[in-house]
Motif scaffolding. Structure first.
Motif: not given
Lengths: 141, 242
Positions: A80, A106, B110
């Motif tokens: 990631t 993810n 993220e």
């Protein structure tokens, strides 16, 4: 057909593991690893971390495909943007299905990460995460 | 029938399921019937879609914005004042603000990359070069956090390992006025912490500090000084110098 999935944090610490089997061709999802192999699985995946740390700087994609093998077992990797690694030990080549599997994991991981009670690199003990990963395994593998 | 007789407390709670790091793979090995029920509940429960266009998207508004005054109120009262009372001097306070921002940076990285994936291009990218990740912070992360891009991105002329991101009007401290004896204090140490967390998570280990460098018309102009560690520059040199 058996699979072993591990998510490795940025300090090379496992944050989630799962052992499962194929759901295709009438199988019920139980893994068929023999006892010796079960003990070896974590070692094989952690040995692949060195290769990832080399390969991850040569490309900027998240999915690194099969990066290593161990006596007929393949190791696929996914990194990631925050450098959490997803590793999957599997027996046959199946790039597209594994890519979708990793991409969806993810998404799940980011949802876990967004919880204010979860700190990066903690083990993921959430039962609903566990169930959702198993559902994905059933869907893709 | 048995469920009628058993009081609900005598059932084994489903919360014992899930991955247990002390036990390892044995703790979550098999798919049982309860798992299947849970999967059904999990699949039907409302959940937040991370990227627009994926499933039922609550994040369809591409820029979910919150009121600046409310944010500043919380930032001043809860973060600055609370930590201010517990800090002996400015350096300690800035360190605390930095530490508060750090985990946000990891999550912001993220989240942003997951959000920016579209159905047409589901694969987002990682960053392998220093300049790429700095450009990304300068435009995309700044837009996500503050709805504008940063004003400048500069490389230090004296030190090869130092880069600067410059914001002429940092929104968080727009209305903050520290008392006279604390005019050295820059509350954007919080934002510096976010940057540090983000860069560290992307394996560009560095330390980030915020400095007030006023120019005409921009009294709160803030320079974020990013100092990369040696390993990052060595990696950059070995991998990309040819």
């Amino acid at each position: 057909m058996s699979y072993y999935l591990a998510m490795i944090g940025t300090q090379d610490n496992p944050i989630y593991e799962l052992e499962f089997g194929s759901f295709r061709q009438g199988n019920d999802g139980t893994s068929k690893f023999n006892p010796e192999m079960k003990e070896l699985n974590p070692f094989i995946l952690h040995a692949a971390l060195d290769i990832i740390e080399d390969v991850q700087w040569e490309t900027n994609t998240l999915y690194l495909k099969a990066i290593d093998n161990f006596y007929g077992h393949l190791i696929s990797a996914y990194v990631t943007p925050g450098n959490v690694k997803f590793l999957l030990l599997h027996e046959t080549k199946n790039e597209e299905a594994i890519r979708h599997f990793f991409t969806d994991i993810n998404d799940l991981y980011v949802k876990v990460l967004l919880s204010p009670f979860y700190n990066a690199n903690d083990p993921i003990i959430s039962p609903s995460f566990d169930v959702k990963v198993k559902t994905l395994a059933k869907k893709y593998l | 029938m048995s469920s009628l007789i058993n009081p609900s407390l005598s059932h084994t709670p489903p919360s014992t399921r899930g991955y247990n790091p002390a036990v390892g793979v044995l703790s979550n090995g098999l798919l049982t019937t309860t798992d299947v029920q849970h999967a059904f509940i999990a699949a039907t429960a409302p959940s937040i879609a991370l990227a627009p266009g994926k499933r039922n998207s609550m994040a369809l508004r591409k820029t979910p914005e919150i009121s600046l005054s409310a944010l500043i109120y919380i930032f001043n009262e809860l973060i600055i004042n609370y930590n201010f009372n517990q800090s002996s001097n400015i350096a300690v306070l800035e360190k605390k603000l930095n530490a508060l921002g750090y985990p946000i940076g990891i999550k912001a990285l993220e989240l942003h990359s997951t959000r920016s994936a579209s159905p047409a291009a589901p694969e987002t990218k990682r960053f392998t070069r220093v300049l790429d990740v700095l450009q990304y912070i300068h435009t995309h992360i700044w837009t996500m956090l503050f709805s504008k891009t940063a004003d400048n991105l500069e490389k230090s002329q004296d030190n090869a390992d130092e880069y600067m991101i410059i914001d002429n009007e940092p929104p968080l401290t727009k209305y903050a006025k520290p008392p006279k004896e604390f005019d050295q204090l820059n509350c954007n140490a919080f934002v510096a912490g976010i940057l540090e967390g983000l860069l560290d998570a992307a394996y560009f280990s560095c330390s980030v500090s915020a400095h007030t460098v006023p120019v005409d018309g921009f009294p709160m102009r803030t320079v974020y000084l990013i100092k990369f560690s040696r390993s990052v520059l060595e990696r950059e040199f070995v991998r990309f110098s040819r």
